[in-house]
Write an enzyme that holds these catalytic residues in place. Structure first.
Site, PDB file in Angstrom:
ATOM      1  N   LEU A   1      92.856  -2.942 136.002  1.00 47.36           N
ATOM      2  CA  LEU A   1      91.850  -2.490 136.962  1.00 47.36           C
ATOM      3  C   LEU A   1      92.136  -1.007 137.116  1.00 47.36           C
ATOM      4  CD1 LEU A   1      89.522  -3.673 138.642  1.00 47.36           C
ATOM      5  CD2 LEU A   1      91.105  -3.894 140.552  1.00 47.36           C
ATOM      6  N   ASP A   2      91.214  -0.142 136.644  1.00 47.98           N
ATOM      7  CA  ASP A   2      91.554   1.273 136.521  1.00 47.98           C
ATOM      8  C   ASP A   2      91.772   1.935 137.879  1.00 47.98           C
ATOM      9  OD1 ASP A   2      89.095   2.610 137.457  1.00 47.98           O
ATOM     10  OD2 ASP A   2      88.162   1.725 135.686  1.00 47.98           O
ATOM     11  N   ILE A   3      92.311   3.128 137.838  1.00 52.81           N
ATOM     12  CA  ILE A   3      92.768   3.816 139.045  1.00 52.81           C
ATOM     13  C   ILE A   3      91.646   4.059 140.044  1.00 52.81           C
ATOM     14  CG2 ILE A   3      92.471   6.143 138.087  1.00 52.81           C
ATOM     15  CD1 ILE A   3      95.133   6.850 139.479  1.00 52.81           C
TER      16      ILE A   3
END
Length: 246
Positions: free
Chosen positions: A110-112
């Site tokens: 789950l990207d930043i």
């Protein structure tokens, strides 16, 4: 053993080394021993007892944390798994222990810049189920978007966004030269889409939206399989319940 869902490959190696595995009643201690489909594998109760002690954590990841190893000065999401951040609404019956952090790793990205449901687990079987090559577990997202062409056509995005491009989001796009699996994408409200995917390429939703002229301004994962984010507050976590299955 991994293919049968008895253990992860790492667990299987450990169990065999410890003498916890039998094939047709004969103890097996040599790694790589071949077993035919008609043979019966049994494991020592000590192995299943150790397996039952492994934990899986459901975390509501906020913006600013990376899923895995620390990078570019940003902390990994696992640093949020502390006794202080343990959600009071957790109904699993488990109490936090420091050993629950040992080997705890994210099962998926789950990207930043995204928020929502992130799974961290000590159980290799769950990791394989969620991110293995053959995984078909659905992931569901709420995605707030802006349409680059909307300035010339003011109005709710579901009315001005071409139906053909919505169809392409459902099926017809490619990334990195490979066709994407069919997805389920529909308008949730006037500026938010709901995505249901069965794969997870890097920044997939953002790149899909870019391909049809949409800019993602907010992305939240709300479900993985049958496990939902629910009322879990941002930055807090809970244990996967004993009766929950992805």
């Amino acid at each position: 053993m991994s293919e049968l869902g008895l253990a992860s490959r790492r667990e299987a190696d450990e169990w065999i080394s410890r003498g916890w595995v039998w094939v047709d009643g004969q103890r097996v201690t040599e790694l790589g021993t071949r077993v035919t489909p008609d043979q019966h594998i049994t494991v020592d109760p000590a192995a299943t007892s150790r397996q039952a002690e492994q934990v899986t954590v459901v975390l509501h990841k906020p913006i600013g944390y990376v899923s895995g190893q620390a990078e570019d000065g940003y902390e990994p999401a696992v640093v949020l798994v502390t006794e202080r951040n343990h959600w009071r609404g957790d109904t699993s019956g488990r109490r936090f222990r420091p050993e629950h952090l040992r080997g705890l790793a994210p099962a998926g990205r789950l990207d930043i810049d995204s928020v929502g449901l992130l799974v961290l687990t000590q159980d290799g079987r769950i990791a394989k189920q969620l991110i293995g090559q053959d995984s078909e577990v659905e992931k569901e997202y709420l995605v707030r978007v802006q349409y680059e062409a909307a300035g010339a056509h003011p109005g709710p995005l579901p009315e001005v966004f071409p139906a053909a491009d919505l169809e392409r989001l459902n099926h017809g796009l490619s990334l990195d030269g490979k066709p994407l699996l069919p997805a389920k994408v529909w308008w949730q409200n006037e500026d938010q889409l709901r995505f249901v995917l069965r794969e997870g390429k890097k920044r997939q939703i953002r790149r899909m939206c870019e391909a049809v002229g949409l800019k993602v301004v907010g992305l939240k994962r709300v479900r993985i399989g049958r496990v939902v984010l629910g009322d879990l507050p941002p930055g807090q976590w809970r244990y996967l319940g004993p009766d929950e299955r992805f």
